[in-house]
Design a protein around this motif. Sequence first.
Motif, PDB file in Angstrom:
ATOM      1  N   GLY A   1       0.811  -1.204   0.000  1.00  0.00           N
ATOM      2  CA  GLY A   1       0.000   0.000   0.000  1.00  0.00           C
ATOM      3  C   GLY A   1       0.847   1.258   0.000  1.00  0.00           C
ATOM      4  O   GLY A   1       2.081   1.216   0.016  1.00  0.00           O
ATOM      5  N   GLN A   2       0.196   2.399  -0.009  1.00  0.00           N
ATOM      6  CA  GLN A   2       0.898   3.681  -0.059  1.00  0.00           C
ATOM      7  C   GLN A   2       1.405   4.115   1.311  1.00  0.00           C
ATOM      8  O   GLN A   2       2.419   4.797   1.409  1.00  0.00           O
ATOM      9  CB  GLN A   2      -0.016   4.769  -0.628  1.00  0.00           C
ATOM     10  N   GLY A   3       0.731   3.713   2.352  1.00  0.00           N
ATOM     11  CA  GLY A   3       1.096   4.180   3.677  1.00  0.00           C
ATOM     12  C   GLY A   3       0.510   5.550   3.961  1.00  0.00           C
ATOM     13  O   GLY A   3      -0.142   6.172   3.113  1.00  0.00           O
ATOM     14  N   ALA A   4       0.766   6.057   5.149  1.00  0.00           N
ATOM     15  CA  ALA A   4       0.206   7.341   5.570  1.00  0.00           C
ATOM     16  C   ALA A   4       0.848   8.502   4.814  1.00  0.00           C
ATOM     17  O   ALA A   4       2.010   8.439   4.410  1.00  0.00           O
ATOM     18  CB  ALA A   4       0.413   7.528   7.064  1.00  0.00           C
ATOM     19  N   LEU A   5       0.065   9.560   4.616  1.00  0.00           N
ATOM     20  CA  LEU A   5       0.575  10.781   3.984  1.00  0.00           C
ATOM     21  C   LEU A   5       1.446  11.520   4.998  1.00  0.00           C
ATOM     22  O   LEU A   5       1.028  11.821   6.111  1.00  0.00           O
ATOM     23  CB  LEU A   5      -0.592  11.667   3.548  1.00  0.00           C
ATOM     24  N   LEU A   6       2.684  11.841   4.585  1.00  0.00           N
ATOM     25  CA  LEU A   6       3.638  12.475   5.487  1.00  0.00           C
ATOM     26  C   LEU A   6       3.797  13.971   5.229  1.00  0.00           C
ATOM     27  O   LEU A   6       3.903  14.760   6.164  1.00  0.00           O
ATOM     28  CB  LEU A   6       5.006  11.785   5.373  1.00  0.00           C
ATOM     29  N   ALA A   7       3.846  14.358   3.958  1.00  0.00           N
ATOM     30  CA  ALA A   7       4.072  15.776   3.623  1.00  0.00           C
ATOM     31  C   ALA A   7       3.685  16.013   2.172  1.00  0.00           C
ATOM     32  O   ALA A   7       3.695  15.094   1.347  1.00  0.00           O
ATOM     33  CB  ALA A   7       5.527  16.164   3.853  1.00  0.00           C
ATOM     34  N   THR A   8       3.338  17.246   1.856  1.00  0.00           N
ATOM     35  CA  THR A   8       2.967  17.629   0.499  1.00  0.00           C
ATOM     36  C   THR A   8       3.627  18.965   0.154  1.00  0.00           C
ATOM     37  O   THR A   8       3.661  19.881   0.985  1.00  0.00           O
ATOM     38  CB  THR A   8       1.440  17.758   0.358  1.00  0.00           C
TER      39      THR A   8
END
Length: 249
Positions: free
Chosen positions: A94-101
């Motif tokens: 999976g992609q995993g949690a969003l950390l930064a954008t």
Amino acid sequence: MGIVHVILAVLALLLIGVGWRLLRYPGGWHFAFSGNHDKHRDGLNRERRAVRELRNKARRELAVAEAQVARAEQAHRKRISDAERRLKGLRRQGQGALLATLGHLSLHEHVMVISGTGTKVLPLGGTQVQFERSDIGRHIYLRRPDGVHLESYAVDQHSEDSVRRFSVRIENQVAKENRFLTERAASIKKAEDELKEARADTLPAERARRHLGVVTARQSRDRALDDALDRLETARDQWQALTGRRPPR
């Protein structure tokens, strides 16, 4: 409940008891209740009880053996299912949690999601990150074996510090992902071995089935129940000869 209802209930129970006794000892009131025929009723009861006890004993023994087979097979299926679930979970990253954008780049635990004209997903594992500055902007290069992605940030939209910090965060997450993938490969290998072992471990179920076979074979050879049934039939013959009515088993 009034006294009348109590009396009626007692009478109903008495009638049921009388009917049951006449059914069990057919031939009339005298044969079913008279003390003169106690020994005949006792003899019939004794043989009925012997058959019932032997049948119950055999049923209990067989039920225990069948339950052992069911438990062993269920445990085997559960062990395989658990191993398959663990392996599937390891393989499905999976992609995993969003950390930064920042701009079109969204950094997740395991991938970089690139938005724009079309969404693109780059695995972080094995990605090389390069920061570069120029007169027209700040740039992040994401290099992979299958190509390079360039993400540029205009000077008037994002500061050099924010782009550089974002680049460093990507590099750190890539390093973390590389370690994770190395450990994950070992975990997958271990999970695959555990699944193979679980599928091959049929000994408890086979042992339980063999025991069930032994119990079934022994019961089929055991003459105790057949002998008890023969004695019961003799007692029924004697009762029929005495009363003219054949009693139930």
